[in-house]
Design a protein around this motif. Sequence first.
Motif, short mmCIF file in Angstrom:
data_model
loop_
_atom_site.label_atom_id
_atom_site.label_comp_id
_atom_site.label_asym_id
_atom_site.label_seq_id
_atom_site.Cartn_x
_atom_site.Cartn_y
_atom_site.Cartn_z
N ASP A 258 0.82 -1.21 0.00
CA ASP A 258 0.00 0.00 0.00
C ASP A 258 0.85 1.26 0.00
O ASP A 258 0.45 2.30 -0.53
CB ASP A 258 -0.94 0.01 1.20
CG ASP A 258 -2.01 -1.07 1.12
OD1 ASP A 258 -2.04 -1.79 0.10
OD2 ASP A 258 -2.81 -1.21 2.08
N LYS A 264 -4.51 2.95 0.40
CA LYS A 264 -4.75 2.08 1.54
C LYS A 264 -5.76 1.00 1.18
O LYS A 264 -6.81 1.28 0.59
CB LYS A 264 -5.25 2.89 2.73
CG LYS A 264 -5.33 2.09 4.03
CD LYS A 264 -5.71 2.97 5.22
CE LYS A 264 -5.74 2.17 6.50
NZ LYS A 264 -6.08 3.00 7.68
N SER A 266 -5.23 -1.43 -0.92
CA SER A 266 -5.05 -1.94 -2.29
C SER A 266 -4.49 -3.37 -2.29
O SER A 266 -4.84 -4.17 -3.15
CB SER A 266 -4.15 -1.02 -3.10
OG SER A 266 -2.88 -0.87 -2.50
#
Length: 486
Positions: A258, A264, A266
């Motif tokens: 991330d 955030k 991902s």
Amino acid sequence: MLIRQSKNSFIRIYDDGLLGYITNQLTRHDRSYNESGADFLAQISREPKSIDDIVNNLKKIYDIDTETIRNDFIEFAQDLAEHKFIVIGETAADLDNQDLDFSYSMENPKTLIDDFTQNTKEEPDKTTQDYLLQHDREKPRLAGLQFELTSRCNERCIHCYIPNGKKNTGFDLTFDQFKFIIDQFVDMGGIHVILSGGEALLNKDITKILCYCREKDLQISLLTNLISLTDQQISVIKDVNVSIIQVSLYSMNPEIHDTITTVKGSWQRTKDAIEKLHKAEIPVQISCPVMKANKDGYADVMSYAQGMRMKSTTDYIMMAQADLNTCNLANRLSLKETEQVIQDIIDYDRDYLEETLKLEPYSSIPEEEFAEMPLCGAGINSLCVTVNGDIYPCAGWQAFVVGNVFKQSLKEIWEKSPKLAEIRKVKRKDFPKCLTCDARDYCAMCLVRNFNESGGDMFKTNQHFCDVAFLNKRLVEEFKENTSCK
């Protein structure tokens, strides 16, 4: 007896029938044929045909007795069927039953290795790809086209060669625009399309685009981060039989991944999508570009991929931005850090070793022949297109526009662009210091990397590339020496 090409094979006839080509996206094998083989290959299609009908068609071309033509074609077809390029049977149901679908449970799923070595009864003097590259040098043939379907992206990766400003103000290629371009590509004999971005799945017409590619009988690759993947898209991707999906997974540590994407959550979304595609038996290849932020975790990503029977690849050199800004290279590994990554690859990636050890070394090629070789196929058999219609030689080389497909035809650009003519003339002899370099067998020198990193000079090679080549040489040779001693 009936015959048809397999669902995973693609056939093209080039040079007014003088060259036949077939490739199988499942086995990763391909074949090329001269004029008579091309005539035989041209008789095979996606629709079942009887051997009798094919023989009657061939008799219109060759003044040979029926039995000879039949025997020759059956021998030709049986060899293709043995290597999964075609299927042969008594009924259409027989053909369907013999045709293979991709599965991770296969003995050697294509996600584990790419091997285009020609496999025939005769011993070839070179691989099909080598043969075609030689052919295309003399007569460039547009076989592959990469699309930037959208310049928008839902991640802001710290190493990306696409400037963030472009992603912030991006827009999509419309379906009608895509169709306009792809129809020209198919008319030119194109066979492989790569759908990318930006983030390709953000294009609102992505499912229509995928279906149209299948309608035009194209081999489809999809480059995506997967974080916006939907179940409906998975269904379409499965139906159109995508050749491969390439996705970046930077670490098995969510925080590190991330940090690289700057989004955030991902990592979790990407990993969940990978596992959904795995469950759906859709081929995925994991890409793990390595930089300072994730330099210690590449082996973990490889282990994860291998556990899923997927292939994991990396790029530890990195490319400067397409606008010639080099700020993203602050994330590039030092030489010492690169050494550890290469060692991880040697220790964990058996495919890398097998491919590296069986490559014909450049040093074995006569110097005169080596000097005349191009560096790659950019502008020789492939191009890329952006959402505004600009055409450039390869991914990342967006500052080297060779034409615009909304102002000229694709064929005109391919045949008459002065800039394409310029890069087609570039040979290894244009880099005289490289001709006798001790590390040339391990060199990954690239015109676009040179161009983006040097303010637009494709002939200026960065010392880092050279240092990495020598490092790679030392580590592989040490492995060979240690292995031979055991």
